[in-house]
Motif scaffolding. Sequence first.
Motif, mmCIF file in Angstrom:
data_model
loop_
_atom_site.group_PDB
_atom_site.id
_atom_site.type_symbol
_atom_site.label_atom_id
_atom_site.label_comp_id
_atom_site.label_asym_id
_atom_site.label_seq_id
_atom_site.Cartn_x
_atom_site.Cartn_y
_atom_site.Cartn_z
ATOM 1 N N CYS A 93 -31.783 -28.334 21.352
ATOM 2 C CA CYS A 93 -31.723 -28.706 19.942
ATOM 3 C C CYS A 93 -30.344 -29.238 19.588
ATOM 4 O O CYS A 93 -29.345 -28.941 20.251
ATOM 5 N N TYR A 168 -35.047 -20.626 23.353
ATOM 6 C CA TYR A 168 -35.171 -21.561 22.236
ATOM 7 C C TYR A 168 -35.353 -20.818 20.919
ATOM 8 O O TYR A 168 -34.790 -21.211 19.888
ATOM 9 N N CYS A 175 -30.558 -24.701 14.859
ATOM 10 C CA CYS A 175 -31.083 -25.988 15.298
ATOM 11 C C CYS A 175 -31.310 -26.939 14.128
ATOM 12 O O CYS A 175 -31.919 -26.561 13.125
ATOM 13 N N GLY A 178 -34.814 -31.745 17.501
ATOM 14 C CA GLY A 178 -34.877 -32.008 18.933
ATOM 15 C C GLY A 178 -34.515 -33.446 19.261
ATOM 16 O O GLY A 178 -34.274 -34.273 18.380
ATOM 17 N N ASN A 187 -43.346 -28.272 22.769
ATOM 18 C CA ASN A 187 -42.857 -28.265 21.389
ATOM 19 C C ASN A 187 -43.996 -28.690 20.452
ATOM 20 O O ASN A 187 -44.332 -29.864 20.340
ATOM 21 N N ALA A 193 -39.265 -32.337 14.883
ATOM 22 C CA ALA A 193 -38.129 -32.124 15.776
ATOM 23 C C ALA A 193 -37.492 -33.436 16.220
ATOM 24 O O ALA A 193 -36.272 -33.588 16.205
#
Length: 225
Positions: A93, A168, A175, A178, A187, A193
């Motif tokens: 992240c 994670y 975070c 992504g 995910n 993300a």
Amino acid sequence: YQRRVHGGIFDSTFPDIINLDISLDGTGVTYWIVYQGSSIESQIVVDPLIESGPKPTNQQSKTFDCFREMNEAYAEAHGYSNYSDTNFGSRGCFVKDLTPDVVNLTLSYPIPDNCGASILHFGGAISRKAVNATAFPWRNAGRYVYMTCDWNSTDQQQKTMTYLENWYSTMAPVCLGGYVNFIEPTNKNWREAYYGSNYAKLQEVKRKWNPVGSSPLRFPQEIDS
């Protein structure tokens, strides 16, 4: 410049001409330094970076003429003929800054022998684009932190994937999102993300130019139209 380096190797005010990534695994700590300048100038830049970090017990430095040479040397050192020769998974992240709290979270789980933590350097010119200028939304992130693991058996794969998900979950409070360059099949929140607030615009483009079902190409994380 040297004052900023010695103030911390994670200082986000590095000049644009240098990029510093860091990898940590069972073999030690590796600095991946990319400098856009001459080999003579590079020593002036690189030496303070090395001096600012932990004192190594076994230090080896090597200079490459291009990024491809560095990748080939890395693959050879780890027994890969190319990066697809090993089964692996990763979770990661973006974080705003690499604060002590973020570092502690990153290393909160002991790193298994088949895994390694990495910290990629962002900021610089990346941060000077608007959030909605491209599909990539995390312009205000200073670093991308991720854990990568490989495995040689189904049993090891299951244990490794559990480890990655637990790691994670620990990182989740810090975070931002992504990285689409590091696809994560597990995910479930990949739309937010990878693309954040830019996903709706991508859907518009998708509907206009390549609606779902109009192409023989398929991808589990394909943009919805």
